[in-house]
Structure formats: structure tokens, C-alpha cells
Design a protein around this motif. Structure first.
Motif, PDB file in Angstrom:
ATOM      1  N   TYR A 237       0.835  -1.201   0.000  1.00 38.59           N
ATOM      2  CA  TYR A 237       0.000   0.000   0.000  1.00 38.59           C
ATOM      3  C   TYR A 237       0.873   1.254   0.000  1.00 38.59           C
ATOM      4  N   ILE A 238       1.896   1.263   0.848  1.00 40.12           N
ATOM      5  CA  ILE A 238       2.797   2.417   0.941  1.00 40.12           C
ATOM      6  C   ILE A 238       3.473   2.672  -0.404  1.00 40.12           C
ATOM      7  N   SER A 239       3.937   1.625  -1.052  1.00 43.58           N
ATOM      8  CA  SER A 239       4.582   1.785  -2.361  1.00 43.58           C
ATOM      9  C   SER A 239       3.608   2.362  -3.391  1.00 43.58           C
ATOM     10  N   ARG A 240       2.384   1.850  -3.399  1.00 44.05           N
ATOM     11  CA  ARG A 240       1.369   2.363  -4.328  1.00 44.05           C
ATOM     12  C   ARG A 240       1.066   3.841  -4.061  1.00 44.05           C
ATOM     13  N   ARG A 241       0.938   4.182  -2.798  1.00 43.98           N
ATOM     14  CA  ARG A 241       0.628   5.572  -2.442  1.00 43.98           C
ATOM     15  C   ARG A 241       1.779   6.505  -2.820  1.00 43.98           C
ATOM     16  N   LEU A 242       3.004   6.031  -2.665  1.00 47.02           N
ATOM     17  CA  LEU A 242       4.142   6.857  -3.079  1.00 47.02           C
ATOM     18  C   LEU A 242       4.104   7.104  -4.587  1.00 47.02           C
ATOM     19  N   LEU A 243       3.806   6.075  -5.335  1.00 41.02           N
ATOM     20  CA  LEU A 243       3.704   6.216  -6.788  1.00 41.02           C
ATOM     21  C   LEU A 243       2.565   7.180  -7.143  1.00 41.02           C
ATOM     22  N   GLU A 244       1.427   7.011  -6.496  1.00 37.13           N
ATOM     23  CA  GLU A 244       0.289   7.906  -6.729  1.00 37.13           C
ATOM     24  C   GLU A 244       0.626   9.346  -6.341  1.00 37.13           C
ATOM     25  N   ALA A 245       1.364   9.511  -5.254  1.00 37.21           N
ATOM     26  CA  ALA A 245       1.750  10.860  -4.808  1.00 37.21           C
ATOM     27  C   ALA A 245       2.616  11.535  -5.859  1.00 37.21           C
ATOM     28  N   ASN A 246       3.497  10.761  -6.466  1.00 38.83           N
ATOM     29  CA  ASN A 246       4.359  11.333  -7.490  1.00 38.83           C
ATOM     30  C   ASN A 246       3.548  11.724  -8.724  1.00 38.83           C
ATOM     31  N   ILE A 247       2.670  10.836  -9.156  1.00 35.65           N
ATOM     32  CA  ILE A 247       1.871  11.086 -10.356  1.00 35.65           C
ATOM     33  C   ILE A 247       0.944  12.279 -10.164  1.00 35.65           C
ATOM     34  N   SER A 248       0.296  12.339  -9.001  1.00 32.53           N
ATOM     35  CA  SER A 248      -0.688  13.405  -8.765  1.00 32.53           C
ATOM     36  C   SER A 248      -0.100  14.625  -8.053  1.00 32.53           C
ATOM     37  N   GLN A 249       1.199  14.572  -7.779  1.00 29.83           N
ATOM     38  CA  GLN A 249       1.879  15.679  -7.096  1.00 29.83           C
ATOM     39  C   GLN A 249       1.177  16.023  -5.782  1.00 29.83           C
ATOM     40  N   SER A 250       0.943  14.999  -4.964  1.00 33.58           N
ATOM     41  CA  SER A 250       0.159  15.158  -3.744  1.00 33.58           C
ATOM     42  C   SER A 250       1.029  15.122  -2.492  1.00 33.58           C
ATOM     43  N   GLU A 251       1.136  16.261  -1.862  1.00 33.96           N
ATOM     44  CA  GLU A 251       1.848  16.311  -0.584  1.00 33.96           C
ATOM     45  C   GLU A 251       1.050  15.593   0.499  1.00 33.96           C
ATOM     46  N   THR A 252      -0.270  15.624   0.396  1.00 34.38           N
ATOM     47  CA  THR A 252      -1.133  14.946   1.366  1.00 34.38           C
ATOM     48  C   THR A 252      -0.810  13.450   1.412  1.00 34.38           C
ATOM     49  N   MET A 253      -0.623  12.842   0.253  1.00 35.24           N
ATOM     50  CA  MET A 253      -0.289  11.411   0.210  1.00 35.24           C
ATOM     51  C   MET A 253       1.091  11.156   0.795  1.00 35.24           C
ATOM     52  N   LEU A 254       2.034  12.057   0.539  1.00 34.61           N
ATOM     53  CA  LEU A 254       3.375  11.900   1.107  1.00 34.61           C
ATOM     54  C   LEU A 254       3.325  11.988   2.630  1.00 34.61           C
ATOM     55  N   VAL A 255       2.527  12.899   3.144  1.00 29.44           N
ATOM     56  CA  VAL A 255       2.372  13.039   4.595  1.00 29.44           C
ATOM     57  C   VAL A 255       1.737  11.773   5.171  1.00 29.44           C
ATOM     58  N   GLU A 256       0.720  11.242   4.490  1.00 25.07           N
ATOM     59  CA  GLU A 256       0.060  10.014   4.941  1.00 25.07           C
ATOM     60  C   GLU A 256       1.062   8.867   5.061  1.00 25.07           C
ATOM     61  N   VAL A 257       1.867   8.690   4.022  1.00 24.87           N
ATOM     62  CA  VAL A 257       2.847   7.595   4.007  1.00 24.87           C
ATOM     63  C   VAL A 257       3.907   7.810   5.081  1.00 24.87           C
ATOM     64  N   ASP A 258       4.340   9.048   5.251  1.00 25.79           N
ATOM     65  CA  ASP A 258       5.332   9.329   6.290  1.00 25.79           C
ATOM     66  C   ASP A 258       4.774   8.996   7.670  1.00 25.79           C
ATOM     67  N   ARG A 259       3.514   9.303   7.902  1.00 25.29           N
ATOM     68  CA  ARG A 259       2.900   8.985   9.205  1.00 25.29           C
ATOM     69  C   ARG A 259       2.840   7.476   9.430  1.00 25.29           C
ATOM     70  N   LEU A 260       2.496   6.734   8.386  1.00 28.86           N
ATOM     71  CA  LEU A 260       2.471   5.272   8.514  1.00 28.86           C
ATOM     72  C   LEU A 260       3.861   4.740   8.869  1.00 28.86           C
ATOM     73  N   LEU A 261       4.859   5.216   8.148  1.00 29.37           N
ATOM     74  CA  LEU A 261       6.228   4.763   8.418  1.00 29.37           C
ATOM     75  C   LEU A 261       6.700   5.203   9.802  1.00 29.37           C
ATOM     76  N   ALA A 262       6.303   6.393  10.231  1.00 25.99           N
ATOM     77  CA  ALA A 262       6.681   6.872  11.565  1.00 25.99           C
ATOM     78  C   ALA A 262       6.085   5.983  12.648  1.00 25.99           C
ATOM     79  N   THR A 263       4.833   5.569  12.461  1.00 25.74           N
ATOM     80  CA  THR A 263       4.186   4.680  13.428  1.00 25.74           C
ATOM     81  C   THR A 263       4.896   3.333  13.489  1.00 25.74           C
TER      82      THR A 263
END
Length: 144
Positions: free
Chosen positions: A93-119
Motif C-alpha cells: 500500500y505504501i509503495s502504491r501511495r508513493l507512486l500515486e503521490a508522485n503522479i498526482s503531485q500530492s503532498e497529502t499522500m506523502l504526509v500520509e505515508v510518512d505517518r504510517l512509516l513513523a508509526t
């Protein structure tokens, strides 16, 4: 005489990382992977904010490589049972979201993934005392 940019600083940082990795326990290596992925995501966010498309893509690619080739590939699905299976799905899921964040230029998705990894990183760091105790146990038993 000197290369442009921050080549010296980058070389120094690489040596520091290599030294940390070479002397690290398996538990510590996972912590370093979490930290590396989160650092790459922080760089991706910075490049996104600055409009640096190529650098953003490279940082996100680095984070994906760390997640897939480091964290996900270190899972032992046979021994790890349900926890390993859930982590495997989460890493996908994290890998997919990172790819989606890059494609859609979404900082929100990057923040989401960072929070998951931080947890995950926080939980992994939290089990360090138990891991150390378990690692010391066989050594103590062999001295008897």
C-alpha cells in the motif's frame, strides 16, 4: 579541484551511513531503513514544494526502493504469520501511495505515508529492549 555542489558533504554522509550499516544489528538495520525512507519522503516533499519535478521523482523512487527492497523483502512470511502478512500488505500500500503521490503531485499522500512509516518505526524502536534481551539470552545460556 573540488566538484560543484555538495559532493564532499554527500561523500561524508555516505561514509557515515555505510559505517552505521556495517556495525548494525538486524533490528537496527530495520530502523535505518525506516529512517532512510522517511528522509527520502521529506526530500520529496521539499522538491514538490519547490517545483523540482525530477528531484521529487528521484526521492520518491528512493523511498519506494527502500520500502520494497529493504523493508518488504526482509519479511519472512512463513515464520512471521499474520503480522508479516499484514506488514507485507501495508508495504505494498505504501509503495502504491508513493507512486500515486508522485503522479498526482500530492503532498497529502506523502504526509500520509510518512505517518504510517513513523508509526511503524516507533513500534519497531519500542521493541528494542525485548530484542536485546532475547539476543542476550542465548549468550548467557552458553556461558553456563
Amino acid at each position: 579541484m573540488f566538484s560543484p555542489g555538495h559532493a564532499g558533504a554527500n561523500a561524508y554522509a555516505r561514509v557515515g551511513v555505510e559505517t552505521a550499516v556495517m556495525g548494525a544489528s538486524p533490528h537496527r538495520l530495520i530502523v535505518l531503513l525506516y529512517q532512510g525512507a522517511r528522509q527520502a519522503i521529506a526530500q520529496a516533499r521539499m522538491h514538490l514544494q519547490q517545483g523540482n519535478v525530477a528531484e521529487r521523482g528521484m526521492a520518491i523512487s528512493k523511498a519506494i526502493r527502500i520500502v520494497e527492497s529493504g523493508l518488504q523483502s526482509s519479511l519472512n512470511l512463513e515464520v512471521g504469520g499474520e503480522i508479516a502478512a499484514r506488514l507485507d500488505a501495508l508495504y505494498s500500500y505504501i509503495s502504491r501511495r508513493l507512486l500515486e503521490a508522485n503522479i498526482s503531485q500530492s503532498e497529502t499522500m506523502l504526509v500520509e505515508v510518512d505517518r504510517l512509516l513513523a508509526t511503524l518505526e516507533e513500534a519497531w524502536v519500542g521493541i528494542a529492549p525485548e530484542v536485546a534481551r532475547m539476543a542476550a539470552q542465548p549468550a548467557a545460556e552458553s556461558l553456563r
